[in-house]
Design an enzyme around this catalytic site. Structure first.
Site, PDB file in Angstrom:
ATOM      1  N   VAL A   1      -7.535   2.695   1.325  1.00 10.87           N
ATOM      2  CA  VAL A   1      -7.973   2.314   2.657  1.00 10.87           C
ATOM      3  C   VAL A   1      -7.917   0.793   2.729  1.00 10.87           C
ATOM      4  O   VAL A   1      -8.512   0.125   1.879  1.00 10.87           O
ATOM      5  CB  VAL A   1      -9.427   2.781   2.915  1.00 10.87           C
TER       6      VAL A   1
ATOM      7  N   VAL B   1      -2.633  -1.953   4.596  1.00  9.92           N
ATOM      8  CA  VAL B   1      -2.859  -3.175   3.820  1.00  9.92           C
ATOM      9  C   VAL B   1      -3.115  -2.834   2.347  1.00  9.92           C
ATOM     10  O   VAL B   1      -2.406  -3.274   1.466  1.00  9.92           O
ATOM     11  CB  VAL B   1      -4.044  -4.006   4.388  1.00  9.92           C
ATOM     12  N   CYS B   2      -4.137  -2.020   2.095  1.00  7.29           N
ATOM     13  CA  CYS B   2      -4.568  -1.773   0.710  1.00  7.29           C
ATOM     14  C   CYS B   2      -3.635  -0.851  -0.067  1.00  7.29           C
ATOM     15  O   CYS B   2      -3.570  -0.945  -1.294  1.00  7.29           O
ATOM     16  CB  CYS B   2      -5.974  -1.168   0.713  1.00  7.29           C
ATOM     17  N   THR B   3      -2.943   0.053   0.613  1.00 12.42           N
ATOM     18  CA  THR B   3      -2.109   1.051  -0.071  1.00 12.42           C
ATOM     19  C   THR B   3      -0.657   0.622  -0.155  1.00 12.42           C
ATOM     20  O   THR B   3      -0.013   0.791  -1.189  1.00 12.42           O
ATOM     21  CB  THR B   3      -2.203   2.418   0.649  1.00 12.42           C
TER      22      THR B   3
END
Length: 195
Positions: free
Chosen positions: A113, A117-119
């Site tokens: 999540v 952005v994070c993945t």
């Protein structure tokens, strides 16, 4: 490309930034559905004894702490979680990258999540580094459906395989009649259906 099933003997799971604040920014999937899916993955990893790496970013800020349920499901991984200090791509954090290498697994299941952005960045970095990556699209999300769609398309174009929570759990289990398969049905699948 030859298909080889991801299973408990060859795969590891990376859960990236399932933090209460960050998750509240997601609008491409309902919060409770995303949370349920992430916890289903964690429970499946626990039952199958999959190596799991947890990471968070800036827990003391708006992103907030990791889901408290992760601590009870994966206590050792929770304690050993990699606390990043603002590094966007988790693979650019040497501690996280070292933890991924330490799993000894080349097949990685990633949920994060936010997807946009994070993945996306660790997924692309891992594919570049020769890992076989499955991204669990519905155990994460993005601030908008458009942002999520673009992130998923970018990861798929970059060589990651997109999957869903139920699909990856079924793949990992392989057989519902084994002791682990039966436990997953009772403790993960049926529990999710009742919630």
């Amino acid at each position: 490309m030859d298909y080889e099933r991801f299973n408990a003997a060859n795969a590891a799971m990376l859960l990236i930034d399932h933090q209460v604040g960050t998750m509240s920014w997601v609008h491409s999937i309902p919060f409770e559905e995303m949370k349920r899916n992430a916890l289903m993955l964690a429970d499946t990893a626990r039952i199958l004894k999959l190596p799991v790496v947890l990471t968070s970013s800036m827990e003391e800020y708006a992103q907030g702490p990791l889901l408290s349920e992760l601590q009870s499901i994966l206590s050792a991984a929770f304690t050993a979680r990699i606390k990043r200090v603002g590094i966007v791509n988790a693979m650019d954090d040497e501690n996280f990258a070292a933890a991924v290498r330490a799993t000894g697994r080349n097949k990685l299941i990633i949920a994060g999540v936010t997807n946009d952005v994070c993945t996306v960045f660790p997924a692309l970095s891992l594919v570049r580094d020769g890992y076989e990556v499955q991204v669990v699209a519905d155990a994460g999300g993005s601030p908008s459906k458009m942002a999520d769609d673009i992130a998923l398309r970018r990861m798929e174009k970059g060589g990651a395989t997109l999957t869903s929570t139920n699909q990856v759990i079924a793949e990992l289990a392989g057989n519902w009649t084994t002791p682990e398969g039966s436990q997953i049905v009772q403790e993960v699948v049926m529990k999710a259906l009742q919630s």
